[in-house]
Design an enzyme around this catalytic site. Structure first.
Site, PDB file in Angstrom:
ATOM      1  N   GLU A  10       0.790  -1.456  -0.325  1.00  0.00           N
ATOM      2  CA  GLU A  10       0.134   0.080  -0.512  1.00  0.00           C
ATOM      3  C   GLU A  10       0.547   1.300  -0.256  1.00  0.00           C
ATOM      4  O   GLU A  10       2.643   1.261   0.317  1.00  0.00           O
ATOM      5  CB  GLU A  10      -1.116  -0.311   0.974  1.00  0.00           C
ATOM      6  CG  GLU A  10      -1.956   1.103   0.560  1.00  0.00           C
ATOM      7  CD  GLU A  10      -2.747   1.428   2.159  1.00  0.00           C
ATOM      8  OE1 GLU A  10      -2.361   0.578   3.695  1.00  0.00           O
ATOM      9  OE2 GLU A  10      -4.030   2.111   2.401  1.00  0.00           O
ATOM     10  N   GLU A  33      -2.474  -3.998   6.509  1.00  0.00           N
ATOM     11  CA  GLU A  33      -4.180  -4.796   7.150  1.00  0.00           C
ATOM     12  C   GLU A  33      -3.421  -6.008   5.705  1.00  0.00           C
ATOM     13  O   GLU A  33      -4.810  -7.070   6.059  1.00  0.00           O
ATOM     14  CB  GLU A  33      -4.719  -4.277   6.674  1.00  0.00           C
ATOM     15  CG  GLU A  33      -5.530  -3.698   5.865  1.00  0.00           C
ATOM     16  CD  GLU A  33      -4.799  -1.979   5.294  1.00  0.00           C
ATOM     17  OE1 GLU A  33      -4.304  -1.762   6.602  1.00  0.00           O
ATOM     18  OE2 GLU A  33      -6.189  -1.421   4.616  1.00  0.00           O
ATOM     19  N   ASN A  34      -2.551  -6.725   5.167  1.00  0.00           N
ATOM     20  CA  ASN A  34      -2.774  -6.959   4.175  1.00  0.00           C
ATOM     21  C   ASN A  34      -3.707  -8.615   4.228  1.00  0.00           C
ATOM     22  O   ASN A  34      -3.404  -8.980   5.940  1.00  0.00           O
ATOM     23  CB  ASN A  34      -0.839  -8.126   4.104  1.00  0.00           C
ATOM     24  CG  ASN A  34       0.046  -6.637   4.101  1.00  0.00           C
ATOM     25  OD1 ASN A  34      -0.394  -5.891   3.166  1.00  0.00           O
ATOM     26  ND2 ASN A  34       1.287  -6.514   4.703  1.00  0.00           N
ATOM     27  N   HIS A  90      -7.038  -2.527  14.812  1.00  0.00           N
ATOM     28  CA  HIS A  90      -7.180  -2.093  13.342  1.00  0.00           C
ATOM     29  C   HIS A  90      -7.319  -2.322  12.237  1.00  0.00           C
ATOM     30  O   HIS A  90      -7.825  -2.831  11.949  1.00  0.00           O
ATOM     31  CB  HIS A  90      -6.376   0.143  13.477  1.00  0.00           C
ATOM     32  CG  HIS A  90      -5.986   0.555  12.547  1.00  0.00           C
ATOM     33  ND1 HIS A  90      -7.284   1.224  12.300  1.00  0.00           N
ATOM     34  CD2 HIS A  90      -6.067   0.236  11.325  1.00  0.00           C
ATOM     35  CE1 HIS A  90      -7.553   1.803  10.865  1.00  0.00           C
ATOM     36  NE2 HIS A  90      -6.499   1.348  10.847  1.00  0.00           N
ATOM     37  N   GLU A  91      -5.514  -3.513  12.550  1.00  0.00           N
ATOM     38  CA  GLU A  91      -5.487  -3.940  11.292  1.00  0.00           C
ATOM     39  C   GLU A  91      -6.575  -5.241  11.324  1.00  0.00           C
ATOM     40  O   GLU A  91      -6.838  -5.334  10.183  1.00  0.00           O
ATOM     41  CB  GLU A  91      -3.655  -4.584  11.342  1.00  0.00           C
ATOM     42  CG  GLU A  91      -2.841  -3.215  11.267  1.00  0.00           C
ATOM     43  CD  GLU A  91      -3.322  -2.209  10.637  1.00  0.00           C
ATOM     44  OE1 GLU A  91      -3.165  -1.996   9.316  1.00  0.00           O
ATOM     45  OE2 GLU A  91      -2.613  -1.039  11.185  1.00  0.00           O
ATOM     46  N   GLU A  93     -10.189   4.005   6.154  1.00  0.00           N
ATOM     47  CA  GLU A  93      -9.468   4.353   7.146  1.00  0.00           C
ATOM     48  C   GLU A  93     -10.092   5.241   8.241  1.00  0.00           C
ATOM     49  O   GLU A  93     -10.029   4.866   9.232  1.00  0.00           O
ATOM     50  CB  GLU A  93      -8.475   5.661   6.654  1.00  0.00           C
ATOM     51  CG  GLU A  93      -7.068   3.906   5.573  1.00  0.00           C
ATOM     52  CD  GLU A  93      -6.381   3.508   6.741  1.00  0.00           C
ATOM     53  OE1 GLU A  93      -6.851   3.124   7.948  1.00  0.00           O
ATOM     54  OE2 GLU A  93      -5.789   2.005   5.449  1.00  0.00           O
TER      55      GLU A  93
END
Ligand code: 0A1
Ligand code: ZN
Length: 883
Positions: free
Chosen positions: A128, A272-273, A305-306, A328
């Site tokens: 990203e 966050e892959n 979050h991820e 986001e």
């Protein structure tokens, strides 16, 4: 001459991709300097295309092209064209075909930390926003979703662990070569920015999670060998995140395995892959001795979050990068709600608002202002901003406030149902709430397109005869870059009226209705709201819980503020009243420094009640005692800011508060000693933070006994939280205690690079007059490296962004120091360099002397030959160029 202008990308120019990619087979043959990647793409023309699909343009950067095959046929040099950032296949059939591309890249030489790079001895990727193009030629854009199968091959000894997204399908040796391979298959369609691959010598801890439908998921956290014992908190946070997403939103995890890898060199916090989150190690590794309570809390929040991105970001992704807030803002909102539920709602809200005001409000008020959904960019990496993340979260929160918890949940359910597996837009997201709740959110959409923080000016009139209270609210919005005129917003204003007995009066509007949860929806530039049956003159509590990201001006008397500090049923607003009161005292004392000999006396008295109220959580009381920061005060002053005068005035007031409350502070300090073994939970952390806040105010007095107490706090610390509290306080006090403590800390922790970041940061944040020289010297410390973003943030970032006094030194030394480091950094890591430049975002609010020096420093950056696109965009906007 300024660096050459770069192309501006605009939202209005969005066009669907020419092709779809049904599947990607990647074969990654790892070698430190020559990694060979073969990508087999099954492609077809995109039915939604607006252009012909008779040729194909792929993007790529820093790649050496070896070979291209189209449906099995090797292409000759005349069949394609290669530029510095593209590969064009001149003729492709307008039907499904296969493209096989072999390229070579050099992970070892990649110091930008985007694409495939090495962190210590490990191979890792960061794709990203546009890193995948550094791995292979591709349609590297978020609206091209595909199924990835990845074969990784590497030296078995150098890289025994081989990871990628999805599930492991096969692994084994490659003959007798000493190499081995692993094949991973991700059954979920995803854009290239969610691709990840990691290889190296890694240890892991494991656990399992049973999902709400009864599936067992394998959980793994991979770290450098020897660090496994610091992963427990991250694993615990992960399991709680998974359970919370099920409980609160009905969202379940979807693969058989979820992996986290901690890496030391990482440009951001974490990524966050799909199924393989990659984390900055400082957001994974924690033990009581090495991490503070703040670190534990950040780890919990970022792990959450991820993980939450799996639904808001991965299952439903963004059509284009302008829609970044779609994933986001929403995911920050979700992680804030997670923290609020796991810890204390009010304390979390105060922390989030402090963060928003510290990072986003200045952005919105300066030359870098942009809407939550920007309409143009030069470099997308510059738009991972506080506005997109934090204000984006506030916009989601406002939707929840406006629609109520149930209404918001219905909208979210519809969003997941309608858009799962898609790359979508903000419009489609908001439409789900309109459709689920039967409301019109057209005006609400302005929150996505207008920049700047709205100003709300309120006044209250009470009429004894008719027993009515009339609230007048005017909203206005200043111009921002490219937006001279703005329209009024829909603003949820949560409020209460408090009677003289300290109780909330039931709100009754003129038509007899009651606002739901005390929320009034403002929609016009000016409006009057009348409340009837108000038996006596009330005190108004406005913007409860900070129900909208606005600046509120409400002319309340000191008595009203004191009243709110004690009686407001909304604890957030009690805290806010104390902040407003303290801000007023400090700013007044700047204006009449001589007249008021003891500014802060009344403030101390007003604080006493809440600070000593044992029925309130310690963490809340600690927040209550933490008075406005220097940047908080600068924001209120707005123009001609003199950071030294602010520092002095604040110091003076805090000293009085420390003196006046000394006895109470000492009691708090003694009574909140933690008993038993360290636990990072909110209750224990809250006690430590209350003690730290008490100690910090006590030390303000500057008495020898206070310095001894701070040194003792440091010396006797059994955990990093206490150790760093002590060190931070001593760092501001010149003398042997400071020298001894810094030396002791360095000696104890020089073998631990993560902990040493704290040592660098504490010195960079010192208010002592030679801090700039100290920072300059520390840049040459053997453990410092510009190549490690955590070190850059610890030393240069802390100095430039968290030391208003010394960064803005009146001789310009602070600016020069930061600028010369940024220029050097920009030569190899433009992303982090551009981020550091953000420290100058409020330069135009400074007094003329400093403004001139800051402008000169920015000019030095702008005129630097070979400036990156990243830094170019920031610096030209900052200076206000012809761009
Ligand atoms: N999506 C990540 C943020 C992120 C963005 C860019 C990165 O590469 C430079 C890395 C991470 C998040 O929101 O956590
Ligand atoms: Zn995110």
């Amino acid at each position: 001459m300024p660096a050459k202008p770069h192309r501006t990308i605009r939202l209005k120019d969005y066009k669907p991709a020419s092709h779809e990619i049904d599947s990607v087979d990647l074969d990654i043959n790892l070698e430190p300097e020559k990694t060979r990647v073969t990508a087999r793409l099954k492609m077809r023309p995109n039915p939604a295309r607006e252009t012909l699909a008779d040729k194909l343009v792929l993007v790529g950067q820093g790649l050496e092209l070896v070979e291209v095959k189209l449906s099995g046929r090797k292409l000759g040099a005349k069949d394609y064209a290669v530029t510095a950032d593209s590969l064009t296949i001149k003729a492709v059939p307008e039907k499904p075909f296969t493209l096989e591309i072999t390229t070579i890249c050099n992970p070892q030489a990649n110091k930008a930390l985007t694409g495939l790079y090495r962190s210590r001895d490990m191979y890792c990727t960061q794709c990203e926003a546009e890193g995948f193009r550094r791995i292979t030629y591709y349609l590297d854009r978020p609206d091209v979703l595909s199924i990835f199968t990845t074969r990784i091959e590497a030296d078995a000894e150098a890289a025994p662990v081989l990871l990628s997204n999805g599930n492991l399908v096969e692994s084994g040796k490659v003959g007798k070569t000493g190499r081995h391979y692993a094949i991973w298959h991700d059954p979920f369609k995803k854009p290239s920015y969610l691709f990840a691959m990691v290889a190296g010598k890694l240890a892991h801890i494991r656990d399992t999670f049973k999902t709400m439908s009864g599936r067992k998921v394998e959980l793994r956290i991979y770290v450098e060998p020897g660090k496994e014992d610091r992963c427990g908190w991250a694993m615990d946070s992960l399991k709680r995140s998974m359970a919370w997403d099920e409980r609160r939103w009905g969202r379940e995890y979807d693969l058989d395995i979820f992996m986290i890898v901690a890496v030391s060199d990482f440009n951001m916090g974490a990524m966050e892959n799909k199924g393989l989150n990659v984390f900055n190690d400082k957001l994974v590794l924690a033990s009581p001795e090495t991490a503070t309570d703040g670190n534990f809390e950040s780890i919990e929040a970022v792990i959450g979050h991820e993980y939450f991105h799996n639904w808001t970001g991965n299952r439903i992704t963004c059509r284009d990068w302008f829609q970044l807030c779609l994933k986001e803002g929403l995911t920050v909102f979700r992680d804030q709600e997670f923290t609020a539920d796991e810890r204390s709602g009010t304390v979390e809200r105060i922390a989030a608002v402090r963060g928003l005001r510290a990072a986003q409000f200045p952005e919105d008020a300066g030359p870098l202002a942009h809407p939550v959904r920007p309409s143009s960019y030069i470099e997308i990496n510059n738009f991972y901003t506080a506005t997109v993340y934090q204000k984006g979260a506030e916009v989601c929160r406002m939707l929840q406030t406006t629609l109520g918890l149930d209404g918001f949940r219905k909208g979210m359910d519809l969003y997941f149902e309608r858009h799962d597996g898609e790359a979508t837009t903000v419009e489609k997201f908001v439409a789900c709430f309109e459709d689920a709740c039967g409301v019109d959110l057209k005006q609400f959409m302005l929150w996505y397109s207008q920049a700047g923080t709205p100003e709300l000016v309120c006044s209250l009139r009470y009429d004894t005869k008719s027993q009515t209270a009339e609230l007048t609210v005017e909203q206005s919005l200043s111009p921002s870059p490219g937006q001279p005129k703005k329209k009024p917003y829909q603003i949820p204003l949560r409020m209460g009226l408090i009677g003289s007995n300290g109780q909330d009066i039931e709100l009754q509007l003129e038509d007899g209705s009651e606002p739901r949860d005390g929320v009034i929806e403002l929609t016009r530039a000016r409006e009057k709201i009348r409340f009837k049956n108000v038996p006596s003159k009330p005190v108004a509590s406005l913007l409860r819980g900070f129900s909208a990201p606005v600046n509120l001006t409400f002319d309340q008397s000191v008595e009203d503020l004191e009243f709110l500090m004690v009686h407001d049923s909304d604890l957030y607003n009690r805290w806010q009243a104390a902040q407003t009161y303290a801000t007023r005292v400090i700013i007044n004392s700047m204006k009449s420094a001589k007249a008021t000999t003891q500014p802060g006396l009344e403030l101390a008295m007003a604080l006493r009640h809440t600070v000593s109220d044992e029925s309130l959580e310690p963490a809340y009381r600690a927040q209550f005692m933490s008075l406005p920061s220097e940047p908080d005060l600068a924001r209120q002053i707005r123009s001609n800011v003199d950071p030294a005068a602010i520092h002095e005035a604040r110091d003076r007031v805090l000293k009085v508060v420390g003196q006046e409350l000394a006895e109470l502070l000492q009691q708090l300090y003694e009574r909140n000693r933690a008993k038993g073994t360290y636990s990072p939970d909110a209750a224990n952390a809250g006690k430590r933070s209350l003690r730290a806040a008490a100690l910090s105010l006590l030390v303000r007095r500057g008495l020898p006994a206070d310095i001894t107490l701070a040194a003792k706090h440091f010396g006797e610390a059994r955990n990093m939280t206490d150790q760093l509290t002590g060190l931070g306080l001593l760092a501001d006090i010149a003398g042997p205690e400071r020298t001894r403590a810094l030396a002791a800390f360095e000696k104890q922790w020089s073998g631990d690079l993560l902990v040493m970041d704290k040592w660098f940061a504490v010195q960079a944040m010192s208010d002592l007059p030679d801090t700039a020289e100290q920072v300059e010297a520390l840049l040459r410390h053997p453990l410092f490296s510009l190549h490690n973003p955590n070190k850059v943030r610890a030393l240069i970032g802390s100095f430039a962004q968290a030391n208003q006094l010394n960064f803005n030194r009146p001789d310009g030394k602070g600016y020069q120091l930061v600028v010369s480091s940024i220029i050097e950094l920009d030569g190899f890591n433009p992303q982090v360099a551009a981020r550091m430049l953000g420290a100058f975002r409020s330069w135009q609010t400074l007094e003329p002397g400093r403004r001139k020096l800051a402008s000169k420093a920015l000019e030095t950056v702008r005129s630097h030959p070979g400036l990156s696109r990243d830094a170019y965009e920031i610096v030209t906007k900052m200076i206000g160029s012809e761009e």
